[in-house]
Design an enzyme around this catalytic site. Structure first.
Site, mmCIF file in Angstrom:
data_model
loop_
_atom_site.group_PDB
_atom_site.id
_atom_site.type_symbol
_atom_site.label_atom_id
_atom_site.label_comp_id
_atom_site.label_asym_id
_atom_site.label_seq_id
_atom_site.Cartn_x
_atom_site.Cartn_y
_atom_site.Cartn_z
ATOM 1 N N SER A 52 4.381 -5.589 -4.705
ATOM 2 C CA SER A 52 3.572 -4.417 -5.036
ATOM 3 C C SER A 52 4.289 -3.095 -4.827
ATOM 4 O O SER A 52 3.884 -2.078 -5.393
ATOM 5 C CB SER A 52 2.280 -4.423 -4.209
ATOM 6 O OG SER A 52 2.568 -4.402 -2.822
ATOM 7 N N ASP A 342 -2.523 4.082 0.730
ATOM 8 C CA ASP A 342 -3.577 3.198 1.202
ATOM 9 C C ASP A 342 -3.102 2.558 2.511
ATOM 10 O O ASP A 342 -2.130 3.029 3.110
ATOM 11 C CB ASP A 342 -3.982 2.167 0.140
ATOM 12 C CG ASP A 342 -2.850 1.208 -0.253
ATOM 13 O OD1 ASP A 342 -1.872 1.078 0.507
ATOM 14 O OD2 ASP A 342 -2.945 0.579 -1.325
ATOM 15 N N HIS A 345 0.583 0.827 1.433
ATOM 16 C CA HIS A 345 1.615 1.399 0.566
ATOM 17 C C HIS A 345 1.818 2.891 0.804
ATOM 18 O O HIS A 345 0.847 3.648 0.867
ATOM 19 C CB HIS A 345 1.219 1.181 -0.902
ATOM 20 C CG HIS A 345 0.985 -0.257 -1.239
ATOM 21 N ND1 HIS A 345 -0.275 -0.824 -1.225
ATOM 22 C CD2 HIS A 345 1.855 -1.242 -1.569
ATOM 23 C CE1 HIS A 345 -0.179 -2.103 -1.547
ATOM 24 N NE2 HIS A 345 1.096 -2.390 -1.752
#
Length: 367
Positions: A52, A342, A345
């Site tokens: 991600s 978040d 990340h």
């Protein structure tokens, strides 16, 4: 009949004109790069594998996975305020690296339905949020596994040959920068959070498993033509907001066990890259340390212009990530105050600081 027609069939002439058109189109799409490259060096493309941190939207249409973010507030600072499937308020390192190198503004996801043939020539992203070196990691998240990312890369090569020919394809593969980012999901999600591997492995043997998987992957893309490969180490996972919340105690301190596992993995990974470079002809495999630069930003956050280092911008900032960071979890008023977007990340702002530092430090090693 002139010399050109004597040497070329109409079909060959049309193919040549098509290649020239593609080259001109790509030149017109180039942007002014910030990074000063070594003399006589140009990077034709950037090709990315991983999780991600790098995913630019490959998980968007995978409705089976929780590791998706093609909804607001993700992308609120991306051009147009569009949620693109990037796990960020804006751009991710994949985009920032091609931008710094002056290649293009964004690195498209290979599975983007709007991907154009000319996009392939300057690079694409195969990364998938939730994936890892350990096959179980991708299974847990229903992410695109590394073997599947390699299969996509193989189809990419065939498509590239149909666009620019075999010789140019081989040149692009040999001179492009390849990037691999994995390990975080393995160490935290699969090993520490779910305990799925703790019955079989201690931390030392589990990190051996991860490095072995990384090595096999690198050898496989080397056989397919990759030569200049940057491999990111694991970040200080113990200091991301979610891990602080879960195992950091009442004061939400960094989790040392997780950080020690990351450091052990990073040491072994760096050693393995040195070994591969000695044994694979013309390989330039570069270990990219993100652990120490990100830890420095976290520990000295005020010096970097941040006000909050232990929570993400989304919602409470303690647990929200992926599907939990959604329109019902409104973001903070000013993301520029936060290292993390978040609970897992970093923000685009933190990514920019890390990418600029990494390229300045390591770019010469690829060439």
């Amino acid at each position: 009949m002139g010399p050109l027609m004597k040497l070329s069939s109409p079909l060959a002439f049309c193919s040549s004109m098509l290649l020239c058109f593609i080259e001109l189109l790509l030149m017109s799409c180039k942007i002014k790069g910030v990074m000063e490259l070594p003399p006589n060096v140009s990077v034709p493309a950037v090709i990315v594998f991983g999780d991600s941190i790098m995913d630019t939207g490959n998980n968007n249409n995978n409705m089976q996975t929780w590791a998706r973010c093609n909804f607001s507030p993700y992308g609120k600072d991306f051009p147009g305020g569009i949620p693109t499937g990037r796990f960020s308020n804006g751009k991710v390192p994949s985009d920032l690296i091609v931008e710094e190198l002056g290649i293009k503004e964004f690195l498209p996801a290979y599975l983007d339905p709007n991907l154009q043939p000319h996009d392939l020539v300057t690079g694409v992203c195969f990364a998938s949020g939730g994936s890892g070196y350990d096959p179980l990691t991708s299974k847990i998240a229903t992410a695109i596994t590394l073997p599947e990312q390699i299969n996509m890369f193989k189809t990419y090569i065939e498509k590239l040959k149909s666009i620019v020919g075999e010789d140019r394809t081989n040149f692009i593969l040999a001179h492009s920068v390849f990037l691999l980012v994995q390990g975080s999901n393995d160490i935290y999600n699969t090993y520490f959070l779910s305990h799925a591997r703790q019955v079989q492995y201690d931390v030392r043997s589990y990190t051996d498993l991860l490095v072995s998987s990384a090595s096999n992957f690198l050898k496989e893309i080397y056989e397919l033509g990759a030569r200049r490969i940057g491999v990111f180490g694991a970040p200080p996972i113990g200091c991301v907001p979610f891990v602080r919340t879960v195992v950091g105690g009442i004061v939400r301190e960094c989790a040392e066990n997780q950080n020690e596992a990351c450091k052990l993995f990073n040491y072994k990974l760096s050693e393995e890259l040195d070994s591969l470079n000695k044994n694979l002809i013309n390989s330039r495999m570069v270990y990219l340390d993100v652990y120490n630069p990100l830890l420095d930003i976290i520990q000295n956050y005020q010096q970097y212009g941040y006000k909050v280092q232990d929570r993400g911008c989304c919602g409470t900032g303690e647990v929200e990530a992926a599907v939990i960071c959604n329109p019902l979890s409104p973001p903070c008023s000013d993301v520029e105050d936060y290292i993390f977007w978040d609970s897992f990340h970093p923000s685009e702002s933190a990514y920019k600081k890390l990418v600029a530092s990494l390229l300045r430090k390591h770019m010469y090693q690829f060439y």
